[in-house]
Design a protein around this motif. Structure first.
Motif, PDB file in Angstrom:
ATOM      1  N   VAL A 114       0.809  -1.072  -0.016  1.00  8.97           N
ATOM      2  CA  VAL A 114      -0.104   0.148  -0.107  1.00  8.97           C
ATOM      3  C   VAL A 114       0.773   1.107  -0.075  1.00  8.97           C
ATOM      4  N   LYS A 115       0.745   2.138  -0.867  1.00  8.77           N
ATOM      5  CA  LYS A 115       1.777   3.250  -1.022  1.00  8.77           C
ATOM      6  C   LYS A 115       0.770   4.332  -0.355  1.00  8.77           C
ATOM      7  N   THR A 116       0.886   4.763   0.771  1.00  9.66           N
ATOM      8  CA  THR A 116       0.296   5.973   1.417  1.00  9.66           C
ATOM      9  C   THR A 116       0.744   7.109   1.025  1.00  9.66           C
ATOM     10  N   THR A 117      -0.180   8.222   1.075  1.00  9.11           N
ATOM     11  CA  THR A 117       0.042   9.569   0.839  1.00  9.11           C
ATOM     12  C   THR A 117      -0.210  10.240   1.882  1.00  9.11           C
ATOM     13  N   ALA A 118      -0.002  11.722   1.865  1.00  5.47           N
ATOM     14  CA  ALA A 118      -0.609  12.630   3.126  1.00  5.47           C
ATOM     15  C   ALA A 118      -1.836  12.647   3.073  1.00  5.47           C
ATOM     16  N   SER A 119      -2.761  12.400   2.048  1.00  3.68           N
ATOM     17  CA  SER A 119      -4.285  12.461   2.239  1.00  3.68           C
ATOM     18  C   SER A 119      -4.823  11.546   1.283  1.00  3.68           C
ATOM     19  N   SER A 120      -5.963  10.993   1.368  1.00  3.52           N
ATOM     20  CA  SER A 120      -6.574  10.304   0.447  1.00  3.52           C
ATOM     21  C   SER A 120      -7.202  11.150  -0.578  1.00  3.52           C
ATOM     22  N   PRO A 121      -6.825  11.009  -1.903  1.00  3.58           N
ATOM     23  CA  PRO A 121      -7.365  11.758  -3.129  1.00  3.58           C
ATOM     24  C   PRO A 121      -8.889  11.786  -3.262  1.00  3.58           C
ATOM     25  N   LYS A 122      -9.228  10.755  -3.143  1.00  2.00           N
ATOM     26  CA  LYS A 122     -10.996  10.633  -3.357  1.00  2.00           C
ATOM     27  C   LYS A 122     -11.611  10.892  -1.876  1.00  2.00           C
ATOM     28  N   ARG A 123     -10.905  10.791  -0.914  1.00  2.52           N
ATOM     29  CA  ARG A 123     -11.815  10.987   0.396  1.00  2.52           C
ATOM     30  C   ARG A 123     -11.207  11.949   1.305  1.00  2.52           C
ATOM     31  N   ARG A 124     -11.276  13.077   0.864  1.00  5.13           N
ATOM     32  CA  ARG A 124     -10.968  14.291   1.616  1.00  5.13           C
ATOM     33  C   ARG A 124     -11.160  14.606   2.978  1.00  5.13           C
ATOM     34  N   GLU A 125     -12.434  13.956   3.398  1.00  3.37           N
ATOM     35  CA  GLU A 125     -12.699  13.899   4.970  1.00  3.37           C
ATOM     36  C   GLU A 125     -11.528  13.142   5.627  1.00  3.37           C
ATOM     37  N   TYR A 126     -10.705  11.941   5.063  1.00  2.00           N
ATOM     38  CA  TYR A 126      -9.829  11.576   5.779  1.00  2.00           C
ATOM     39  C   TYR A 126      -8.564  12.332   5.954  1.00  2.00           C
ATOM     40  N   GLU A 127      -7.986  12.392   7.257  1.00  2.00           N
ATOM     41  CA  GLU A 127      -6.702  13.246   7.444  1.00  2.00           C
ATOM     42  C   GLU A 127      -5.749  12.388   7.660  1.00  2.00           C
ATOM     43  N   GLY A 128      -5.119  11.807   6.252  1.00  2.00           N
ATOM     44  CA  GLY A 128      -4.078  11.088   6.086  1.00  2.00           C
ATOM     45  C   GLY A 128      -4.431   9.709   6.345  1.00  2.00           C
ATOM     46  N   PRO A 129      -3.446   8.861   6.295  1.00  2.00           N
ATOM     47  CA  PRO A 129      -3.399   7.128   6.571  1.00  2.00           C
ATOM     48  C   PRO A 129      -3.860   6.945   7.670  1.00  2.00           C
ATOM     49  N   ASN A 130      -4.797   5.849   7.956  1.00  2.00           N
ATOM     50  CA  ASN A 130      -5.226   5.321   9.334  1.00  2.00           C
ATOM     51  C   ASN A 130      -4.082   4.739  10.042  1.00  2.00           C
ATOM     52  N   PRO A 131      -3.447   5.250  11.021  1.00  2.00           N
ATOM     53  CA  PRO A 131      -2.426   4.600  11.633  1.00  2.00           C
ATOM     54  C   PRO A 131      -2.706   2.986  11.930  1.00  2.00           C
ATOM     55  N   GLU A 132      -3.875   2.483  12.160  1.00  2.00           N
ATOM     56  CA  GLU A 132      -4.144   1.349  12.415  1.00  2.00           C
ATOM     57  C   GLU A 132      -3.928   0.378  11.143  1.00  2.00           C
ATOM     58  N   LEU A 133      -3.977   0.924   9.983  1.00  2.00           N
ATOM     59  CA  LEU A 133      -3.446   0.100   8.769  1.00  2.00           C
ATOM     60  C   LEU A 133      -1.725  -0.208   8.785  1.00  2.00           C
ATOM     61  N   ALA A 134      -1.170   0.999   9.416  1.00  2.00           N
ATOM     62  CA  ALA A 134       0.190   0.886   9.502  1.00  2.00           C
ATOM     63  C   ALA A 134       0.631   0.011  10.436  1.00  2.00           C
ATOM     64  N   ALA A 135      -0.157  -0.093  11.530  1.00  2.00           N
ATOM     65  CA  ALA A 135       0.278  -1.124  12.764  1.00  2.00           C
ATOM     66  C   ALA A 135       0.112  -2.488  12.609  1.00  2.00           C
ATOM     67  N   ILE A 136      -0.953  -2.727  11.571  1.00  2.00           N
ATOM     68  CA  ILE A 136      -1.021  -3.890  11.150  1.00  2.00           C
ATOM     69  C   ILE A 136      -0.157  -4.691  10.102  1.00  2.00           C
ATOM     70  N   ARG A 137       0.205  -3.611   9.262  1.00  2.00           N
ATOM     71  CA  ARG A 137       1.349  -3.992   8.152  1.00  2.00           C
ATOM     72  C   ARG A 137       2.458  -4.289   8.864  1.00  2.00           C
ATOM     73  N   LEU A 138       2.601  -3.488  10.024  1.00  2.00           N
ATOM     74  CA  LEU A 138       4.026  -3.870  10.675  1.00  2.00           C
ATOM     75  C   LEU A 138       4.163  -5.085  11.353  1.00  2.00           C
ATOM     76  N   MET A 139       2.948  -5.337  11.899  1.00  2.00           N
ATOM     77  CA  MET A 139       2.819  -6.926  12.374  1.00  2.00           C
ATOM     78  C   MET A 139       2.976  -7.713  11.585  1.00  2.00           C
ATOM     79  N   VAL A 140       2.082  -7.723  10.370  1.00  2.00           N
ATOM     80  CA  VAL A 140       2.148  -8.929   9.461  1.00  2.00           C
ATOM     81  C   VAL A 140       3.376  -9.005   8.736  1.00  2.00           C
ATOM     82  N   GLY A 141       3.917  -7.643   8.566  1.00  2.00           N
ATOM     83  CA  GLY A 141       5.460  -7.599   7.617  1.00  2.00           C
ATOM     84  C   GLY A 141       6.212  -8.482   8.331  1.00  2.00           C
ATOM     85  N   GLN A 142       6.488  -8.666   9.743  1.00  3.22           N
ATOM     86  CA  GLN A 142       7.465  -9.580  10.456  1.00  3.22           C
ATOM     87  C   GLN A 142       7.543 -10.857  10.021  1.00  3.22           C
TER      88      GLN A 142
END
Length: 472
Positions: A157-185
């Motif tokens: 997943v290539k995260t960016t500062a803000s979602s281009p199609k969902r302006r109401e989101y303030e950047g990537p969900n940190p939960e996504l990064a946390a789970i990717r970090l755990m699964v990435g091991q």
């Protein structure tokens, strides 16, 4: 006859329910199981019997479980949970995660992955699987690894500062990064894939950023792990370890015994402080002062290439022994504390209603003293610091903050005359990998440039003892 309508006659009509269960239990995929269930009324009734015993057995083979059959309707709950997981793991394979962990489908997939992480190594562990090198993996980790290998975009997943199609989101969900970090091991348990989790240039820029612009711990009281930074640090070192074309750590990592390579958690993760392995390997990276200035000025990215030092020749994997102490009289120099702030609170304590009515206050978990030795370029160094538990991060327990001061004088009498290097990082749940930042710490903390010269480090727990003999 409709092919999806079961028949009341056929080859399976006279088979016993136990034999039908045995056949169904050998089917490798859920798709085959659904097809087998639809063969006839006999197979459907056997698999959907009132006690749901088949689903209990099926769940036990594929996932970790408590084996608590005393709970009411336990087998029916397992059937429902099995089908729920199968549904969202299958749908998650096709998700692009273009909303960066914010959409309803993405959140439901992340919830299943988080459950698999939290419940791994639960209950009876007689059915442990193993990776290509014989290292143990529980059924939940195998399910996570299969999802990782089969997903189209989740590992990349290539995260960016803000979602281009969902302006109401303030950047990537940190939960996504946390789970990717755990699964990435778990990517260290397979020969594939070789691709990067994030763009390497983005990770390189992130790990060398100034500590006050990219802190490892953020939020009120610095109690939240900066998951994006930790993921970049993980990706940075993994890039050097698994990419043969980079000509850095690949050969050195390949020469290690399987038990001495990075690996995922090996027991059920739990909240609170935990004493970890005594034997570790690790490395760090740095740039020159001028390269750091140029990299930090380059906010938009450029074609300039920076060669990461210390790991560029692929030989600088260090051995380190760490002793964890919870009792006794400890010597902790004030000069170390002012530079590391090791003993600051790492958990926000919330009172219960009963505690509000009484004068008693819950005591925070006591930190664990860490003392060790290692070798760096044939020089013996000493490491002193603390391990502090963190509150669960995005629903996942077991995170810890680690601080270490690297010094070359074994005593603490003239510490400010020593060559001091500070380390701060996060211990991933399970206690097998540490990720963080080092910096030159001889300067006074009040100096405006204090901590400006630094870079990333990684430590991972290993099975073998160090190649050097630690001093008493």
């Amino acid at each position: 006859m409709d092919r999806d309508t079961p028949t009341s006659t056929g080859a399976f009509y006279r088979l016993s329910i136990e034999l039908i269960w045995a056949i169904a239990g050998r089917l490798e995929t859920d798709k085959d199981l659904c097809a087998f269930r639809a063969v006839c009324w006999t197979t459907r009734n056997a698999i959907d019997d009132g006690s749901c015993s088949f689903w209990r057995s099926k769940f036990h083979v594929k996932y970790a479980m408590d084996n608590d059959a005393t709970k009411p309707f336990y087998n029916a709950v397992l059937k429902k949970e099995y089908q729920h997981r199968a549904k969202w793991l299958k749908r998650g394979l096709a998700l692009s995660f273009k909303d960066q962990g914010h959409s309803s489908r993405e959140l439901k997939t992340l919830a299943v992955l988080r459950t698999l992480i939290i419940e791994s190594f639960r209950g009876d562990q007689k059915e442990l699987a193993s990776d290509l090198h014989g290292r143990p993996l529980c059924p939940n980790q195998m399910a996570l690894l299969n999802f990782l290998l089969g997903a189209r975009t989740f590992p990349r997943v290539k995260t960016t500062a803000s979602s281009p199609k969902r302006r109401e989101y303030e950047g990537p969900n940190p939960e996504l990064a946390a789970i990717r970090l755990m699964v990435g091991q778990l990517m260290f348990h397979t020969e594939a894939p070789r691709y990067d989790i994030c763009y390497f240039e983005d990770s390189q820029r992130a790990v060398y950023e100034h500590w006050n612009r990219a802190p490892i711990f953020t939020g009120d009281g610095d109690l939240q792990v900066n998951m994006e930074w930790a993921l970049h640090c993980f990706n940075f070192f993994r890039h050097h370890m698994v990419r043969e074309d980079v000509n850095s750590l690949y050969d050195a990592m390949a020469a290690l015994e399987p038990g001495d390579r990075p690996s995922a958690w090996r027991n059920q993760i739990s909240q609170g402080r935990s004493i970890m392995s005594r034997h570790w390997k690790g490395t760090y990276s740095y740039l020159t002062h001028e390269e750091l200035r140029r990299l930090r000025r380059d906010k938009e990215g450029s074609d300039e290439y920076f060669v990461d030092k210390n790991i560029d020749e692929g030989e600088n994997i260090q051995d380190l022994t760490l002793d964890f102490k919870t009792k006794g009289e400890f010597t902790w120099p004030e000069g170390f504390e002012t530079r590391l702030q090791s003993l600051r609170p790492t958990m926000a304590l919330r009172k219960t209603r009963a505690q509000y009515r009484s004068s008693k206050t819950e005591e925070p978990p006591a930190p664990i003293l860490v003392q060790g030795q290692g070798r760096d370029h044939d020089d013996t160094f000493f490491a002193s610091g603390w391990l502090n538990p963190l509150a669960p991060q995005h629903g996942i327990p077991g995170w810890q903050r680690v601080t270490l001061m690297k010094h070359y004088d074994q005593g603490y009498d003239n510490i400010l005359e020593d060559d001091l290097w500070a380390y701060e990082g996060v211990v991933l749940p399970g206690g097998r990998i540490m990720l963080g930042r080092w910096w030159y710490a001889n300067d006074e903390p009040t100096d405006p440039d204090y901590g400006s010269y630094g870079g990333p480090f990684i430590l991972w727990a290993v099975d073998s003892a160090p190649t050097f003999e630690p001093e008493d």
